[in-house]
Design an enzyme around this catalytic site. Structure first.
Site, PDB file in Angstrom:
ATOM      1  N   ASP A 156      43.669 -31.156  36.356  1.00  0.00           N
ATOM      2  CA  ASP A 156      42.989 -30.234  37.275  1.00  0.00           C
ATOM      3  C   ASP A 156      41.472 -30.276  37.030  1.00  0.00           C
ATOM      4  OD1 ASP A 156      43.002 -28.838  34.915  1.00  0.00           O
ATOM      5  OD2 ASP A 156      43.851 -26.983  35.730  1.00  0.00           O
ATOM      6  N   SER A 157      41.048 -31.113  36.066  1.00  0.00           N
ATOM      7  CA  SER A 157      39.616 -31.422  35.909  1.00  0.00           C
ATOM      8  C   SER A 157      39.073 -32.017  37.208  1.00  0.00           C
ATOM      9  CB  SER A 157      39.396 -32.406  34.750  1.00  0.00           C
ATOM     10  OG  SER A 157      40.282 -33.502  34.866  1.00  0.00           O
ATOM     11  N   ASP A 174      48.984 -31.976  36.356  1.00  0.00           N
ATOM     12  CA  ASP A 174      48.598 -30.659  35.829  1.00  0.00           C
ATOM     13  C   ASP A 174      49.038 -29.568  36.791  1.00  0.00           C
ATOM     14  OD1 ASP A 174      47.349 -30.007  33.477  1.00  0.00           O
ATOM     15  OD2 ASP A 174      45.348 -30.635  34.147  1.00  0.00           O
ATOM     16  N   LYS A 228      52.125 -30.922  33.218  1.00  0.00           N
ATOM     17  CA  LYS A 228      51.436 -30.358  32.043  1.00  0.00           C
ATOM     18  C   LYS A 228      51.062 -28.924  32.394  1.00  0.00           C
ATOM     19  CE  LYS A 228      47.022 -31.530  30.796  1.00  0.00           C
ATOM     20  NZ  LYS A 228      46.328 -30.232  30.942  1.00  0.00           N
ATOM     21  N   GLU A 261      49.231 -25.187  30.562  1.00  0.00           N
ATOM     22  CA  GLU A 261      48.413 -24.685  29.453  1.00  0.00           C
ATOM     23  C   GLU A 261      49.079 -23.463  28.805  1.00  0.00           C
ATOM     24  OE1 GLU A 261      44.404 -24.004  30.864  1.00  0.00           O
ATOM     25  OE2 GLU A 261      44.185 -26.094  31.496  1.00  0.00           O
ATOM     26  N   GLU A 269      42.988 -29.518  22.771  1.00  0.00           N
ATOM     27  CA  GLU A 269      41.630 -29.664  23.308  1.00  0.00           C
ATOM     28  C   GLU A 269      40.632 -28.848  22.492  1.00  0.00           C
ATOM     29  OE1 GLU A 269      41.240 -29.362  27.568  1.00  0.00           O
ATOM     30  OE2 GLU A 269      39.044 -29.297  27.448  1.00  0.00           O
TER      31      GLU A 269
END
Ligand code: KIV
Length: 276
Positions: free
Chosen positions: A44-45, A83, A113, A115, A182
């Site tokens: 999602d960057s 993501d 993925k 978080e 991260e």
């Protein structure tokens, strides 16, 4: 046959370093895949490096699906991990399941993925029970940037370090096949890597991780708003692109472009009839 979660786990067992890179479009994904990189993250960057937002928070599931499909079309051997964007897996278990399903069924990704550690472990377990492989992501989780008060190194106090280790263990127990760490101090990520049996993939987490992930725009030097401390620029693509764009602009203005080489001819007699 694409890389499988078992192959990724075996790489840790064999002590083989794991490389992962992000990609967001067909052309780039094809290059990453052809290089043999086993894991491609549609991160999602993309909110920052492709869509121009200040954080990953505005990214929607439709944005992510659009780019995931393009990356899947461009790849043959790599496992594509998508993501799950902000708030698409927190509200309820059924919603997390429905949204993850879209990435696998519509997007064509092989894994998702998300978080978080202890707080998302139950959802991670349920996704895995339903056949959806999950990669965890702990440490500086960018979707929580406002809660952290900025993009800061995580795990620097004994309590925070202990919580990160608990998060990693919770994800391993829930069945995640790997975990992104991260912006975590090198000794802490090395310790977490030793304590769990699934691979850790670091970004700004030092050499002690089982693998590394980077945002492709950072390593190619195509994103110029800022260069994160954890990134190494292997090229300065932005300079090459800017000079090519300027050269094209100049040649159009001067009439040097296009030449006959970039143009198409036609039968002269047909033209003569038309211009009579
Ligand atoms: O969105 C992303 O690119 C990521 C990586 C930085 C791990 O989550």
């Amino acid at each position: 046959m694409r890389v499988t979660i078992n192959q990724v786990k075996e790489m840790k067992a064999k002590g083989e370093k794991i490389a992962m890179l992000t990609a967001y479009d067909y052309t780039t994904a094809k290059m990453v895949d052809e290089a043999g990189i086993p894991l491609i993250l549609v991160g999602d960057s993309l909110g920052m490096v492709v869509l121009g937002y200040e954080s990953t928070i505005p990214v929607t599931i439709e944005d992510m699906l659009h780019h995931t499909k393009a990356v899947v079309r461009g790849t043959k051997q790599a496992m594509v991990v998508a993501d799950m964007p902000f708030m698409t897996y927190h509200i309820s278990l059924p919603e997390a399941l429905r949204n993850a399903t879209r990435f696998i069924q519509e997007g064509g990704a092989q894994a998702v993925k998300l978080e978080g550690g202890v707080t998302v472990a139950e959802k991670v377990k349920k996704l895995i029970d339903c056949g959806i492989p999950v990669m965890g992501h702990i440490g500086l989780t960018p979707q929580s940037v406002h809660q952290f008060g900025g993009f800061k190194v995580q795990g620097r106090t004994p309590e925070a370090a202990g919580r990160l280790l608990e998060d990693a263990i919770a994800l391993e127990e829930a069945g995640a096949f790997s975990i992104v760490l991260e912006t975590v101090p090198t000794p802490l990520s090395a310790l977490i890597t030793q304590k769990i049996s699934i691979p850790t993939i670091g970004i700004g987490a030092g050499i002690g991780c089982d693998g590394q992930v980077q945002v492709i725009n950072d390593i190619l030097g195509s994103f110029t708003d800022f260069v994160p401390k954890h990134a190494k620029q292997y090229a300065k693509i932005a300079d090459i692109m800017s000079s090519a764009i300027a050269e094209y602009f100049g040649e159009v203005k001067s009439g040097e472009f296009p030449t006959d080489q970039q143009s198409f001819s036609m039968d002269e007699s047909l033209l003569a009839k038309l211009t009579k």
